[in-house]
Write a protein that holds these residues in place. Structure first.
Motif, PDB file in Angstrom:
ATOM      1  N   THR A 108     -79.061  51.780 -30.964  1.00 24.35           N
ATOM      2  CA  THR A 108     -78.111  52.699 -31.943  1.00 24.35           C
ATOM      3  C   THR A 108     -76.726  52.267 -31.612  1.00 24.35           C
ATOM      4  N   LEU A 109     -75.927  52.535 -32.693  1.00 21.43           N
ATOM      5  CA  LEU A 109     -74.304  52.634 -32.432  1.00 21.43           C
ATOM      6  C   LEU A 109     -73.930  53.843 -32.135  1.00 21.43           C
ATOM      7  N   ARG A 110     -72.854  53.801 -31.150  1.00 22.23           N
ATOM      8  CA  ARG A 110     -72.231  55.153 -30.635  1.00 22.23           C
ATOM      9  C   ARG A 110     -70.993  54.756 -30.498  1.00 22.23           C
ATOM     10  N   GLY A 111     -70.331  56.153 -30.478  1.00 22.24           N
ATOM     11  CA  GLY A 111     -68.707  56.335 -30.250  1.00 22.24           C
ATOM     12  C   GLY A 111     -68.216  56.975 -31.741  1.00 22.24           C
ATOM     13  N   GLU A 112     -67.121  56.248 -32.138  1.00 17.90           N
ATOM     14  CA  GLU A 112     -66.493  57.098 -33.383  1.00 17.90           C
ATOM     15  C   GLU A 112     -67.149  56.616 -34.588  1.00 17.90           C
ATOM     16  N   VAL A 113     -68.524  57.015 -34.322  1.00 18.28           N
ATOM     17  CA  VAL A 113     -69.267  56.661 -35.747  1.00 18.28           C
ATOM     18  C   VAL A 113     -70.369  57.766 -35.793  1.00 18.28           C
ATOM     19  N   THR A 114     -70.813  58.101 -36.758  1.00 19.03           N
ATOM     20  CA  THR A 114     -71.972  59.273 -36.950  1.00 19.03           C
ATOM     21  C   THR A 114     -73.137  58.701 -37.760  1.00 19.03           C
ATOM     22  N   GLY A 115     -74.408  59.225 -37.711  1.00 23.14           N
ATOM     23  CA  GLY A 115     -75.375  59.050 -38.726  1.00 23.14           C
ATOM     24  C   GLY A 115     -76.331  57.913 -38.375  1.00 23.14           C
ATOM     25  N   TYR A 116     -76.122  57.354 -37.325  1.00 18.50           N
ATOM     26  CA  TYR A 116     -76.958  55.925 -37.052  1.00 18.50           C
ATOM     27  C   TYR A 116     -78.046  56.495 -36.135  1.00 18.50           C
ATOM     28  N   GLY A 131     -73.122  50.370 -23.586  1.00 19.51           N
ATOM     29  CA  GLY A 131     -72.139  49.520 -24.148  1.00 19.51           C
ATOM     30  C   GLY A 131     -70.713  50.087 -23.625  1.00 19.51           C
ATOM     31  N   LEU A 132     -70.092  49.021 -22.944  1.00 18.41           N
ATOM     32  CA  LEU A 132     -68.478  49.416 -22.411  1.00 18.41           C
ATOM     33  C   LEU A 132     -67.327  49.193 -23.240  1.00 18.41           C
ATOM     34  N   ALA A 133     -67.677  48.203 -24.329  1.00 19.76           N
ATOM     35  CA  ALA A 133     -66.690  47.464 -25.074  1.00 19.76           C
ATOM     36  C   ALA A 133     -66.819  47.767 -26.622  1.00 19.76           C
ATOM     37  N   ASP A 134     -65.774  48.109 -27.311  1.00 22.51           N
ATOM     38  CA  ASP A 134     -65.801  48.227 -28.535  1.00 22.51           C
ATOM     39  C   ASP A 134     -66.217  47.058 -29.226  1.00 22.51           C
ATOM     40  N   ILE A 135     -67.060  47.075 -30.064  1.00 26.85           N
ATOM     41  CA  ILE A 135     -67.728  45.718 -30.610  1.00 26.85           C
ATOM     42  C   ILE A 135     -67.151  45.209 -31.975  1.00 26.85           C
ATOM     43  N   THR A 136     -66.502  46.278 -32.537  1.00 31.29           N
ATOM     44  CA  THR A 136     -65.728  45.900 -33.878  1.00 31.29           C
ATOM     45  C   THR A 136     -64.346  45.712 -33.845  1.00 31.29           C
ATOM     46  N   VAL A 137     -64.093  44.546 -34.755  1.00 33.90           N
ATOM     47  CA  VAL A 137     -62.696  44.154 -34.964  1.00 33.90           C
ATOM     48  C   VAL A 137     -61.890  45.436 -35.595  1.00 33.90           C
ATOM     49  N   ASN A 177     -65.763  57.115 -37.851  1.00 27.99           N
ATOM     50  CA  ASN A 177     -64.794  58.085 -38.146  1.00 27.99           C
ATOM     51  C   ASN A 177     -63.508  57.896 -37.661  1.00 27.99           C
ATOM     52  N   GLY A 178     -62.454  57.331 -38.758  1.00 26.35           N
ATOM     53  CA  GLY A 178     -61.208  56.827 -38.520  1.00 26.35           C
ATOM     54  C   GLY A 178     -61.237  55.276 -37.909  1.00 26.35           C
ATOM     55  N   THR A 179     -60.604  55.123 -36.735  1.00 24.62           N
ATOM     56  CA  THR A 179     -60.502  53.966 -36.365  1.00 24.62           C
ATOM     57  C   THR A 179     -61.961  53.755 -35.593  1.00 24.62           C
ATOM     58  N   GLN A 180     -62.211  52.177 -35.820  1.00 24.23           N
ATOM     59  CA  GLN A 180     -63.656  52.013 -35.410  1.00 24.23           C
ATOM     60  C   GLN A 180     -63.730  51.696 -33.808  1.00 24.23           C
ATOM     61  N   ASN A 181     -64.016  52.651 -33.030  1.00 29.20           N
ATOM     62  CA  ASN A 181     -64.430  52.259 -31.659  1.00 29.20           C
ATOM     63  C   ASN A 181     -65.743  52.491 -31.573  1.00 29.20           C
ATOM     64  N   ILE A 182     -66.593  51.485 -31.765  1.00 25.37           N
ATOM     65  CA  ILE A 182     -67.989  51.718 -31.851  1.00 25.37           C
ATOM     66  C   ILE A 182     -68.663  50.770 -30.428  1.00 25.37           C
ATOM     67  N   TYR A 183     -69.598  51.349 -30.340  1.00 19.01           N
ATOM     68  CA  TYR A 183     -70.334  50.724 -28.955  1.00 19.01           C
ATOM     69  C   TYR A 183     -71.921  50.835 -29.213  1.00 19.01           C
ATOM     70  N   ASN A 184     -72.484  49.878 -28.523  1.00 19.41           N
ATOM     71  CA  ASN A 184     -73.814  49.520 -28.250  1.00 19.41           C
ATOM     72  C   ASN A 184     -74.515  50.382 -27.563  1.00 19.41           C
ATOM     73  N   SER A 185     -75.629  50.714 -27.764  1.00 16.98           N
ATOM     74  CA  SER A 185     -76.587  51.905 -27.020  1.00 16.98           C
ATOM     75  C   SER A 185     -78.014  51.225 -27.116  1.00 16.98           C
ATOM     76  N   THR A 186     -78.647  50.834 -25.911  1.00 17.22           N
ATOM     77  CA  THR A 186     -79.801  50.177 -26.256  1.00 17.22           C
ATOM     78  C   THR A 186     -80.921  50.462 -25.070  1.00 17.22           C
ATOM     79  N   ILE A 187     -82.252  51.044 -25.396  1.00 17.98           N
ATOM     80  CA  ILE A 187     -83.160  51.009 -24.544  1.00 17.98           C
ATOM     81  C   ILE A 187     -84.004  49.779 -24.590  1.00 17.98           C
ATOM     82  N   THR A 188     -84.549  49.264 -23.624  1.00 15.62           N
ATOM     83  CA  THR A 188     -85.260  47.843 -23.674  1.00 15.62           C
ATOM     84  C   THR A 188     -86.408  48.098 -22.852  1.00 15.62           C
ATOM     85  N   VAL A 189     -87.803  47.566 -23.367  1.00 15.41           N
ATOM     86  CA  VAL A 189     -88.800  47.785 -22.539  1.00 15.41           C
ATOM     87  C   VAL A 189     -89.488  46.025 -22.717  1.00 15.41           C
TER      88      VAL A 189
END
Length: 238
Positions: free
Chosen positions: A42-50, A190-196, A208-220
């Motif tokens: 999913t995507l986390r940070g300054e973003v909601t709804g994902y 995710g440590l780095a903002d992935i959006t331009v 939400n405002g500026t796009q400071n968005i990060y990856n969050s991933t569970i892998t099996v």
């Protein structure tokens, strides 16, 4: 004569015992093999709804373990990340899509093996993960419950992602000598903002405002390791 035969028998038994111990406690230092499994991202940070979205993780690994508890591994993976976005108005879903970001991921993990030798060597691990985006699309799009075509939005995302991973790996004897099944579960933060930087043409829905968005991933994943190089007797079990 009896003493001579007895001495020879003792010598043979000693040789057989030594050989058995060497086989039992020999430790494989290098292994390579394929790995395939499932991402829940999913995507986390300054973003909601994902919400969490499934994706493919597949590739190959190389692993080294020392003659004590420590080791290191590196993977090269095709990794599908992103998230599912349902937008609702008055309780009715009006917009829905899955943001898919396809990466070439190179995770490097430092490993601590809970046992020094044997057929079962579980380990815990952590380390950095570098990911290079290959493409990005909004797929499974619906507007007011009507299917929409996929949309390429690769330009919305930066050319590099950096994360920190941690997890647990279990391993079991495989079909042949020096082969193992590997069950690997990890979380990549995710440590780095992935959006331009934000512009009207590359806005990320839910931001939400500026796009400071990060990856969050569970892998099996399920892997299969093949021992390469020579085996080494464990100095703890000689």
């Amino acid at each position: 004569m009896f003493r001579s035969i007895s001495k020879k028998a003792s010598y043979v038994a000693l040789l057989l015992t030594t050989a058995c111990l060497s086989t039992t406690y020999a430790q494989q230092r290098f292994s390579v093999g394929p790995r395939v499994g499932l991402n829940l991202s999913t995507l986390r940070g300054e973003v909601t709804g994902y919400k969490l979205s499934p994706g493919l993780a597949a590739g190959a690994f190389v692993m080294y373990s020392s003659l004590n508890h420590f080791g290191i591994s590196a993977d090269v993976l095709y990794s599908q990340r992103g998230g599912r976005f349902p937008s609702t108005t008055n309780g009715i879903t009006t917009t829905e899509f899955t943001q898919r970001i396809n990466y070439l991921e190179i995770p490097v993990a430092l490993r601590y093996f809970l046992t020094r030798s044997g057929n079962f060597r579980p380990n815990v691990f952590f380390g950095p993960s570098l990911a290079i985006p290959l493409s990005a699309q909004r797929v499974r799009q619906k507007l007011n419950n009507v299917d929409q075509p996929n949309t390429d939005n690769s330009s919305t995302f930066k050319n590099l992602d950096l994360g920190l991973l941690a997890g647990l790996q279990l391993n079991f004897p495989g079909f042949g000598a020096r082969q193992r099944f590997l069950i690997d579960a990890r979380y990549t933060f995710g440590l780095a903002d992935i959006t331009v930087p934000y512009t009207p043409v590359n806005v990320v829905p839910g931001a939400n405002g500026t796009q400071n968005i990060y990856n969050s991933t569970i892998t099996v994943t399920l892997g299969y390791g093949f021992g390469v190089g020579r085996e080494h007797p464990s100095r703890y079990n000689r």
